[in-house]
Design a protein around this motif. Structure first.
Motif, PDB file in Angstrom:
ATOM      1  N   TRP A  30     -11.988  10.715  -8.161  1.00 51.90           N
ATOM      2  CA  TRP A  30     -12.860   9.597  -7.777  1.00 51.90           C
ATOM      3  C   TRP A  30     -12.219   8.260  -8.131  1.00 51.90           C
ATOM      4  CZ3 TRP A  30     -16.422   7.007 -11.514  1.00 51.90           C
ATOM      5  CH2 TRP A  30     -17.239   6.051 -10.884  1.00 51.90           C
ATOM      6  N   LEU A  31     -11.646   8.154  -9.335  1.00 54.46           N
ATOM      7  CA  LEU A  31     -11.027   6.902  -9.757  1.00 54.46           C
ATOM      8  C   LEU A  31      -9.785   6.581  -8.929  1.00 54.46           C
ATOM      9  CD1 LEU A  31     -11.341   7.269 -13.644  1.00 54.46           C
ATOM     10  CD2 LEU A  31     -12.696   5.795 -12.133  1.00 54.46           C
ATOM     11  N   VAL A  32      -8.997   7.599  -8.594  1.00 54.27           N
ATOM     12  CA  VAL A  32      -7.824   7.373  -7.750  1.00 54.27           C
ATOM     13  C   VAL A  32      -8.251   6.842  -6.385  1.00 54.27           C
ATOM     14  CG1 VAL A  32      -5.945   8.538  -6.516  1.00 54.27           C
ATOM     15  CG2 VAL A  32      -6.338   9.035  -8.936  1.00 54.27           C
ATOM     16  N   GLY A  33      -9.347   7.374  -5.852  1.00 53.30           N
ATOM     17  CA  GLY A  33      -9.857   6.862  -4.579  1.00 53.30           C
ATOM     18  C   GLY A  33     -10.280   5.409  -4.678  1.00 53.30           C
ATOM     19  N   LEU A  34     -10.895   5.031  -5.804  1.00 60.58           N
ATOM     20  CA  LEU A  34     -11.311   3.638  -5.994  1.00 60.58           C
ATOM     21  C   LEU A  34     -10.119   2.699  -6.096  1.00 60.58           C
ATOM     22  CD1 LEU A  34     -14.266   3.968  -8.550  1.00 60.58           C
ATOM     23  CD2 LEU A  34     -14.400   3.646  -6.064  1.00 60.58           C
ATOM     24  N   ALA A  35      -8.999   3.197  -6.589  1.00 61.36           N
ATOM     25  CA  ALA A  35      -7.807   2.354  -6.682  1.00 61.36           C
ATOM     26  C   ALA A  35      -7.348   1.901  -5.307  1.00 61.36           C
ATOM     27  CB  ALA A  35      -6.682   3.110  -7.395  1.00 61.36           C
ATOM     28  N   CYS A  36      -7.552   2.745  -4.299  1.00 61.86           N
ATOM     29  CA  CYS A  36      -7.151   2.402  -2.932  1.00 61.86           C
ATOM     30  C   CYS A  36      -8.256   1.660  -2.189  1.00 61.86           C
ATOM     31  CB  CYS A  36      -6.779   3.672  -2.170  1.00 61.86           C
ATOM     32  SG  CYS A  36      -5.343   4.541  -2.823  1.00 61.86           S
ATOM     33  N   ARG A  37      -9.482   2.140  -2.328  1.00 61.06           N
ATOM     34  CA  ARG A  37     -10.620   1.541  -1.623  1.00 61.06           C
ATOM     35  C   ARG A  37     -11.774   1.387  -2.603  1.00 61.06           C
ATOM     36  NH1 ARG A  37     -10.667   4.561   4.307  1.00 61.06           N
ATOM     37  NH2 ARG A  37      -8.533   3.986   4.888  1.00 61.06           N
ATOM     38  N   PRO A  38     -11.867   0.247  -3.250  1.00 60.54           N
ATOM     39  CA  PRO A  38     -12.863   0.091  -4.314  1.00 60.54           C
ATOM     40  C   PRO A  38     -14.299   0.002  -3.836  1.00 60.54           C
ATOM     41  CG  PRO A  38     -11.659  -1.957  -3.974  1.00 60.54           C
ATOM     42  CD  PRO A  38     -10.972  -0.920  -3.144  1.00 60.54           C
ATOM     43  N   GLY A  39     -14.522  -0.435  -2.595  1.00 59.19           N
ATOM     44  CA  GLY A  39     -15.894  -0.592  -2.121  1.00 59.19           C
ATOM     45  C   GLY A  39     -16.605  -1.726  -2.837  1.00 59.19           C
ATOM     46  N   THR A  40     -17.936  -1.652  -2.894  1.00 58.76           N
ATOM     47  CA  THR A  40     -18.728  -2.705  -3.519  1.00 58.76           C
ATOM     48  C   THR A  40     -19.208  -2.251  -4.900  1.00 58.76           C
ATOM     49  OG1 THR A  40     -20.843  -1.921  -2.628  1.00 58.76           O
ATOM     50  CG2 THR A  40     -19.529  -3.408  -1.234  1.00 58.76           C
ATOM     51  N   THR A  41     -19.687  -3.238  -5.652  1.00 58.49           N
ATOM     52  CA  THR A  41     -20.211  -2.931  -6.982  1.00 58.49           C
ATOM     53  C   THR A  41     -21.388  -1.967  -6.895  1.00 58.49           C
ATOM     54  OG1 THR A  41     -19.527  -5.109  -7.786  1.00 58.49           O
ATOM     55  CG2 THR A  41     -21.184  -3.930  -9.082  1.00 58.49           C
ATOM     56  N   PRO A  44       0.812  -1.233   0.000  1.00 55.39           N
ATOM     57  CA  PRO A  44       0.000   0.000   0.000  1.00 55.39           C
ATOM     58  C   PRO A  44       0.836   1.270   0.000  1.00 55.39           C
ATOM     59  CG  PRO A  44      -0.071  -1.077   2.149  1.00 55.39           C
ATOM     60  CD  PRO A  44       0.586  -2.037   1.212  1.00 55.39           C
ATOM     61  N   GLU A  45       2.004   1.232   0.635  1.00 55.48           N
ATOM     62  CA  GLU A  45       2.833   2.433   0.659  1.00 55.48           C
ATOM     63  C   GLU A  45       3.384   2.745  -0.727  1.00 55.48           C
ATOM     64  OE1 GLU A  45       5.526  -0.942   0.756  1.00 55.48           O
ATOM     65  OE2 GLU A  45       3.661  -0.483   1.816  1.00 55.48           O
ATOM     66  N   LEU A  46       3.719   1.715  -1.490  1.00 56.50           N
ATOM     67  CA  LEU A  46       4.181   1.924  -2.853  1.00 56.50           C
ATOM     68  C   LEU A  46       3.045   2.443  -3.726  1.00 56.50           C
ATOM     69  CD1 LEU A  46       6.239   1.745  -5.109  1.00 56.50           C
ATOM     70  CD2 LEU A  46       5.727  -0.696  -5.310  1.00 56.50           C
ATOM     71  N   LEU A  47       1.851   1.887  -3.568  1.00 58.33           N
ATOM     72  CA  LEU A  47       0.706   2.356  -4.330  1.00 58.33           C
ATOM     73  C   LEU A  47       0.425   3.824  -4.034  1.00 58.33           C
ATOM     74  CD1 LEU A  47      -1.709   1.896  -6.190  1.00 58.33           C
ATOM     75  CD2 LEU A  47      -2.996   1.089  -4.193  1.00 58.33           C
ATOM     76  N   ALA A  48       0.513   4.196  -2.759  1.00 54.93           N
ATOM     77  CA  ALA A  48       0.266   5.595  -2.396  1.00 54.93           C
ATOM     78  C   ALA A  48       1.286   6.520  -3.042  1.00 54.93           C
ATOM     79  CB  ALA A  48       0.305   5.746  -0.875  1.00 54.93           C
ATOM     80  N   ARG A  49       2.557   6.104  -3.071  1.00 53.63           N
ATOM     81  CA  ARG A  49       3.582   6.942  -3.688  1.00 53.63           C
ATOM     82  C   ARG A  49       3.354   7.076  -5.193  1.00 53.63           C
ATOM     83  NH1 ARG A  49       7.141   4.661   0.183  1.00 53.63           N
ATOM     84  NH2 ARG A  49       7.791   2.988  -1.219  1.00 53.63           N
ATOM     85  N   LEU A  50       2.947   5.988  -5.812  1.00 55.05           N
ATOM     86  CA  LEU A  50       2.696   6.038  -7.242  1.00 55.05           C
ATOM     87  C   LEU A  50       1.496   6.932  -7.568  1.00 55.05           C
ATOM     88  CD1 LEU A  50       3.257   2.284  -8.168  1.00 55.05           C
ATOM     89  CD2 LEU A  50       4.804   4.194  -8.567  1.00 55.05           C
ATOM     90  N   LEU A  51       0.458   6.831  -6.759  1.00 58.70           N
ATOM     91  CA  LEU A  51      -0.721   7.661  -7.003  1.00 58.70           C
ATOM     92  C   LEU A  51      -0.420   9.136  -6.764  1.00 58.70           C
ATOM     93  CD1 LEU A  51      -3.548   5.463  -5.423  1.00 58.70           C
ATOM     94  CD2 LEU A  51      -3.015   5.787  -7.845  1.00 58.70           C
ATOM     95  N   CYS A  52       0.459   9.409  -5.819  1.00 57.34           N
ATOM     96  CA  CYS A  52       0.831  10.800  -5.565  1.00 57.34           C
ATOM     97  C   CYS A  52       1.651  11.373  -6.719  1.00 57.34           C
ATOM     98  CB  CYS A  52       1.631  10.909  -4.263  1.00 57.34           C
ATOM     99  SG  CYS A  52       0.610  10.690  -2.785  1.00 57.34           S
ATOM    100  N   ALA A  53       2.243  10.496  -7.509  1.00 59.85           N
ATOM    101  CA  ALA A  53       3.058  10.950  -8.637  1.00 59.85           C
ATOM    102  C   ALA A  53       2.237  11.139  -9.901  1.00 59.85           C
ATOM    103  CB  ALA A  53       4.190   9.948  -8.898  1.00 59.85           C
ATOM    104  N   VAL A  54       0.924  11.010  -9.789  1.00 60.22           N
ATOM    105  CA  VAL A  54       0.062  11.161 -10.958  1.00 60.22           C
ATOM    106  C   VAL A  54       0.210  12.564 -11.551  1.00 60.22           C
ATOM    107  CG1 VAL A  54      -2.339  11.342 -11.688  1.00 60.22           C
ATOM    108  CG2 VAL A  54      -1.636   9.445 -10.241  1.00 60.22           C
ATOM    109  N   ASP A  55       0.342  12.616 -12.854  1.00 58.43           N
ATOM    110  CA  ASP A  55       0.368  13.890 -13.558  1.00 58.43           C
ATOM    111  C   ASP A  55      -1.087  14.298 -13.805  1.00 58.43           C
ATOM    112  OD1 ASP A  55       0.555  16.012 -15.287  1.00 58.43           O
ATOM    113  OD2 ASP A  55       2.226  15.177 -16.417  1.00 58.43           O
ATOM    114  N   ASP A  56      -1.632  15.071 -12.884  1.00 53.64           N
ATOM    115  CA  ASP A  56      -3.050  15.422 -12.946  1.00 53.64           C
ATOM    116  C   ASP A  56      -3.421  16.123 -14.245  1.00 53.64           C
ATOM    117  OD1 ASP A  56      -3.358  14.315 -10.489  1.00 53.64           O
ATOM    118  OD2 ASP A  56      -3.466  16.191  -9.387  1.00 53.64           O
TER     119      ASP A  56
END
Length: 231
Positions: A206-217, A170-182
């Motif tokens: 919204w999509l970046v949030g789903l990458a971390c916590r997708p929730g339910t369908t 998760p820490e790597l995912l967070a770093r990668l998402l923070c590097a997004v070129d908005d």
């Protein structure tokens, strides 16, 4: 003891007899193919960045639009197979632990074949990312916007590599998402979803949030509907 006589080619020559430097051909040095394998921690890889100077795709043979050749088609199929293998390897082992051997094995090719297309694991990950962005952009551009939002949400929520990172790195995912070129990705979403940049930026967050916590369908469907009505 008398010294042995030297052959004529070893006899000293005067400077006048020496060949001019310009007449001496420069030595030819063959290119050394890059085959260095590195188990690189992909902390510095920008996740959704489209750099202006160096393209994300590793350099490959030049292809002109409309010029379809048998070898070009075969190379395209090989590349797609390698990226499919990379997705499988990263989903199974994670980004840190996956190696080029894992990628080659998942793709069903020799490691030398993989190195013919990509030099490092970073190159593989960057090419996979670019291919996924192209696929998701095409999905976003197809059909009504509400259906496209639902499709994007499901793709992000069920993406095997993202789910592996969220669970084990998760820490790597967070770093990668923070590097997004908005800016770059917002422009892509704006064009695909036919939105202004403000609306596209909201979809991106919204999509970046789903990458971390997708929730339910059901949650994702309700969120997509609400977002579509708000845009």
């Amino acid at each position: 003891m008398h010294p042995l006589p030297l052959p004529d080619r070893y006899s000293p020559r005067s400077t006048a007899e020496a060949p001019a430097l310009s007449a001496v051909p420069a030595p030819v040095v063959d290119d050394v193919p890059a085959g260095t394998h590195g188990t690189i921690v992909l902390e510095g890889l920008p996740l959704l960045r489209r750099p202006e100077v160096a393209p994300l795709r590793p350099a490959g043979p030049e292809h002109q639009a409309g010029a379809h050749t048998r070898s070009g088609n075969a190379m395209g199929r090989t590349r797609r197979g390698l990226l499919a293998g990379a997705a499988a390897a990263f989903a199974e082992h994670g980004l840190r632990r996956a190696t080029m051997q894992h990628v080659a094995a998942a793709a069903g090719v020799a490691k030398a074949t993989l190195y013919n297309h990509f030099r490092t694991k970073d190159d593989v990950a960057a090419a996979l990312l670019e291919a996924e962005l192209d696929r998701l952009t095409a999905l976003a551009a197809a059909g009504p916007r509400g259906r496209a939002l639902v499709g994007l949400a499901e793709e992000v929520a069920d993406h095997a590599v993202l789910r592996r990172l969220a669970e084990t790195e998760p820490e790597l995912l967070a770093r990668l998402l923070c590097a997004v070129d908005d800016d770059a990705l917002t422009d892509r979403l704006a064009g695909a979803l036919r939105l202004d940049r403000g609306g596209a930026g909201l979809v991106l967050r919204w999509l970046v949030g789903l990458a971390c916590r997708p929730g339910t369908t059901l949650d994702r469907a309700r969120q997509a509907d609400a977002l579509d009505r708000a845009l």
